[in-house]
Design a protein around this motif. Structure first.
Motif, PDB file in Angstrom:
ATOM      1  N   ASP A 149       2.571   9.054  -5.971  1.00  0.00           N
ATOM      2  CA  ASP A 149       1.446   8.993  -6.901  1.00  0.00           C
ATOM      3  C   ASP A 149       1.519   7.808  -7.848  1.00  0.00           C
ATOM      4  N   ALA A 150       2.560   6.984  -7.718  1.00  0.00           N
ATOM      5  CA  ALA A 150       2.637   5.745  -8.490  1.00  0.00           C
ATOM      6  C   ALA A 150       1.922   4.601  -7.783  1.00  0.00           C
ATOM      7  N   GLU A 152      -1.682   3.137  -6.039  1.00  0.00           N
ATOM      8  CA  GLU A 152      -3.137   3.269  -6.025  1.00  0.00           C
ATOM      9  C   GLU A 152      -3.683   2.576  -4.780  1.00  0.00           C
ATOM     10  N   ASN A 178      -4.598   9.191  -4.470  1.00  0.00           N
ATOM     11  CA  ASN A 178      -5.113   8.178  -5.394  1.00  0.00           C
ATOM     12  C   ASN A 178      -6.051   7.237  -4.642  1.00  0.00           C
ATOM     13  N   HIS A 444      -6.474   9.805  -8.408  1.00  0.00           N
ATOM     14  CA  HIS A 444      -7.106   8.947  -9.398  1.00  0.00           C
ATOM     15  C   HIS A 444      -8.389   8.325  -8.878  1.00  0.00           C
ATOM     16  N   GLN A 451      -6.081   3.259 -15.953  1.00  0.00           N
ATOM     17  CA  GLN A 451      -5.388   3.848 -17.101  1.00  0.00           C
ATOM     18  C   GLN A 451      -3.931   4.141 -16.756  1.00  0.00           C
ATOM     19  N   ALA A 452      -3.687   4.579 -15.523  1.00  0.00           N
ATOM     20  CA  ALA A 452      -2.312   4.838 -15.093  1.00  0.00           C
ATOM     21  C   ALA A 452      -1.520   3.537 -14.985  1.00  0.00           C
ATOM     22  N   ASP A 455      -0.685   2.482 -18.538  1.00  0.00           N
ATOM     23  CA  ASP A 455       0.376   3.330 -19.096  1.00  0.00           C
ATOM     24  C   ASP A 455       1.717   3.160 -18.401  1.00  0.00           C
ATOM     25  N   ARG A 457       2.354   4.400 -15.429  1.00  0.00           N
ATOM     26  CA  ARG A 457       2.587   5.511 -14.508  1.00  0.00           C
ATOM     27  C   ARG A 457       2.363   5.085 -13.058  1.00  0.00           C
ATOM     28  N   SER A 458       1.488   4.119 -12.860  1.00  0.00           N
ATOM     29  CA  SER A 458       1.268   3.560 -11.525  1.00  0.00           C
ATOM     30  C   SER A 458       1.867   2.168 -11.478  1.00  0.00           C
TER      31      SER A 458
END
Length: 761
Positions: A149-150, A152, A178, A444, A451-452, A455, A457-458
């Protein structure tokens, strides 16, 4: 006193289309291609044995017409089939830092990328790399990410069904849902809103319905620029005597006057056709209030009608819908003074629309991003469905809802599984077909993906086409975040700004365009696309590829999957050898593609099922739902009279983030994009003259202030209190989280702003 002359600003008085379109087409051909090759290529556009136009998603008449391309379609074709090339030597001579100073137009105008490239941070340049080395390195980096999930997986609407299907299988076997997608930024409100209303997130009309409609209501779109082939259809229905009612804050030339280049008499006489019989200009953000006013007027007319002359289709409402009583009570509670104030339209104008609608036995409502790109975009779409339901305008000839999609296969990508919200039955069929268990969690969309990334996260992004960082709003937040990625992979035909926002590891993988031959192990291949009216048809490129190093999008996706998932159960290379195998797999996962390979070989293809056309409603209740709109405002309301609403718009020489030239001739702008369109009376109140330099500041209450500077004010026929600036230049004013909460669509079309005069130009 003579009007001040502003460089690049001059009136354009000719109709849309006509000789101006032919001259523009000729210029595009001359600048990008050799004339003989261009003529042959354009005549293959939208033919059964040719290729599907890489421009808009408007359908073709049986996909067999002798001449089915428009000015902007010709630009899209020649832009892709250009003779210009971007070889490794170009990158060796230009650092990424230097290229970032180029305009978006200059970057794409360099031509086709010819070789797979990898970024060398020590030299700040892209360097050529062997395909196998590139795929191996990307696979290693993907396997090293902290979790699936990191990563996209972004998709552009120009990807074929075959490429998009393989892409979502790859991502799901990798372990994520994602799927940021270009539709997240345009018609996601349609994809979310219509299933709740009518049970499917697509339009319900066909081209045949336009032959039978008695009224067309067009809301929030500019077909002359964004889907020009629609103009031929509008031209036809006007000559059939059908009224067209337009609701749009800006006066757009194509909706006023249009000369069809395929009409020999009109061209020979320099004539034109008046398109809109009624042209209303609601204030930006006033469409929902206008729709409520029209529907309120219908209810009032119905209450005064006698037996046998009722305005509403009570039989349809009773037999096919839920929620009418609560919906009607909400309309009755809305006051006319508030409707007029919020919509910016007089009460009698809205009542006149209701009267015209009541006279029509078959009505189509078409709409574009002027409806969807608001904080209430999903609800806006549902109000259009409500309007149609009031008179039973679903499931009968000449009637229905018509969302105007952008890219030529943005709808098809969704049909073959590009969604961050997968349904359980689709996942079950993927497992049955391929033998792995796909993830079921919510992934996502485009805004959530960025946004990830911001942050942290991705950490990796793969882009199947597109220009994500520029397409999204808020470059100030997006651009630096992209550079923090561990991996950035762009599958593309031409260079754009997203490719230059380099990560720790950045790769540029060149792919075939829609116009080029795709030869695999079993011979020439066709891909398939879906237009905005759910017709699926084949596309076969004919041109020699721009470089021997290009690979097809399906082949690149399969190569990435094979390199990343060494124990994959998916027969990637078998499917690439013969795209029929991909289509068999699509059919096994999506039953609506029954007999896919057989039906795709029929000229014109086939139509996917649309239950509302049969008055079948795949909603939880089994009926179409009347859904209320809370209040009247589409976006946060403001009492400060100095606050205006800004919409970002495309120029005529533009398709999404692709800018073909710096002209916007229908609006009288030539060789520049640093303009803000304003109402003449608003300019006078603010002491702003034509061509004055201005500053545009956002007026959000929560400290999200942003500024657009170095622009000039231009007087234009736009509703009072409304202003417009070009996209993506004006996107800097849109915060990343200023979205329709229901669909995640950015609110590009209604940004609260204040305008300040800086100086005279």
């Amino acid at each position: 006193m003579a009007e001040k002359e502003i460089p690049g600003i001059r009136p354009y008085t000719a109709p849309a289309g006509g000789w101006g379109a032919l001259r523009a087409t000729a210029r595009a051909v001359a600048e990008q291609m050799q004339a003989p090759e261009a003529a042959i290529t354009l005549l293959r556009t939208n033919k059964p044995e040719g290729f599907d136009c890489p421009g808009c998603a408007w359908p073709d008449r049986k996909h067999t017409s002798t001449f089915q391309f428009c000015e902007n379609g010709a630009k899209a074709v020649t832009w892709e089939a250009t003779k210009k090339r971007v070889p490794p030597e170009f990158f060796a001579a230009n650092t990424v830092t230097s290229l970032l100073k180029w305009s978006d137009y200059e970057l794409e105008d360099q031509g086709r990328v010819t070789n797979p490239m990898v970024y060398n941070p020590d030299k700040d340049i892209y360097e050529a790399i062997d395909w196998d080395d590139a795929l191996t390195r990307i696979g290693e980096i993907l396997r090293a990410q902290p979790n699936p999930d990191a990563v996209e997986f972004y998709t552009s609407g120009r990807a074929s069904n075959e490429a998009a299907f393989l892409y979502q299988i790859f991502a799901r076997e990798y372990g994520t849902n994602n799927f940021p997608d270009c539709s997240n930024m345009c018609h996601e409100a349609t994809s979310v809103g219509l299933p709740e209303s009518i049970g499917i997130g697509k339009g319900t009309v066909s081209l045949d319905d336009f032959d039978q409609c008695e009224l067309l209501i067009a809301i929030g779109h500019n077909p002359g620029t964004n889907h020009p082939r629609m103009m031929g259809t509008l031209h036809e229905i006007v000559h059939r005597g059908v009224p067209i009612i337009v609701l749009n804050p800006l006066r757009e030339r194509a909706l006023e006057r249009f000369a069809d280049p395929q009409d020999a008499i009109e061209m020979a006489t320099f004539g034109a056709t008046e398109i809109a019989s009624t042209y209303l200009q609601p204030r930006i953000g006033g469409d929902a209030a206008a729709l409520k006013g029209i529907m309120k007027a219908l209810l009032e007319m119905d209450a005064l009608s006698g037996p046998g002359s009722q305005v509403l289709d009570h039989e349809f409402i009773k037999g096919h819908t839920n929620g009418f009583d609560a919906f009607a009570a909400d309309l009755r509670a809305a006051g006319w003074p508030a409707i007029v104030a919020v919509s910016g339209l007089p009460e009698d104008a809205l009542r006149n629309v209701a009267e015209a609608y009541a006279k029509s036995n078959a009505t189509i409502v078409s709409y574009g991003m002027g409806v969807t790109q608001h904080s209430t975009g999903t609800q806006n779409v549902q109000q259009i469905a409500n309007l149609l339901m009031l008179r039973g305008n679903f499931g009968k000839p000449g009637a229905g809802i018509c969302p105007l999609r952008g890219h030529s296969n943005v709808q098809g990508d969704r049909s073959v599984g590009i969604t961050e919200k997968p349904k359980a039955d689709m996942l079950e069929r993927i497992e049955q077909r391929f033998g792995f268990k796909p993830p079921s969690g919510h992934g996502h969309d485009a805004v959530a993906a960025m946004q990830a990334i911001i942050d942290g996260r991705s950490t990796a992004l793969i882009c199947l086409g597109g220009n994500l960082a520029v397409a999204l709003p808020d470059a100030e937040a997006c651009f630096p975040a992209m550079r923090k990625l561990d991996l950035l992979v762009n599958i593309a035909t031409k260079l754009n700004r997203t490719h230059l926002l380099t990560a720790k590891h950045s790769f540029l993988l060149p792919c075939l365009g829609r116009t080029e031959r795709d030869i695999q192990a079993t011979g020439p291949q066709a891909v398939t696309v879906e237009d905005s009216m759910s017709m699926v048809h084949a596309s076969r490129g004919k041109l020699t590829p721009a470089s021997e190093y290009l690979r097809s999008e399906p082949a690149i996706v399969a190569g990435l999957a094979t390199a990343t998932l060494p124990n994959s159960r998916v027969p990637w290379m078998n499917m690439i050898a013969d795209y029929d195998i991909i289509r068999d797999a699509i059919e096994s996962v999506f039953p609506e593609f029954e007999k896919y390979n057989e039906r795709i070989r029929t000229p014109g293809g086939f139509r996917l099922p649309l239950p509302p056309t049969e008055r079948v409603w795949n909603t939880p209740s089994g009926k179409a739902e009347f859904l209320r709109f809370t209040g009247l405002e589409e976006d946060p309301s403001f009492t400060d009279p100095t606050i205006m609403k800004l919409a970002t718009i495309r120029s005529h020489d533009q398709y999404n983030t692709t800018i073909y030239s710096l002209d916007d001739r229908y609006r009288g702008v030539f060789g520049r994009r640093d303009v803000v369109f304003m109402n003449e009376d608003d300019m006078a109140e603010l002491g702003i003259g034509q061509g004055d330099k201005i500053r545009v500041d956002t007026a959000f209450a929560q400290g999200q202030q942003r500024t657009l500077g170095n622009v000039i004010a231009i007087s234009y026929k736009i509703a009072r209190g409304s202003v417009a600036a070009y996209y993506p230049e004006g996107s800097c004013l849109v915060p990343l989280d200023y979205i329709d909460k229901a669909s995640g669509t950015p609110s590009y079309k209604s940004v609260p702003v204040r305008i300040t005069r800086v100086a005279s130009a």
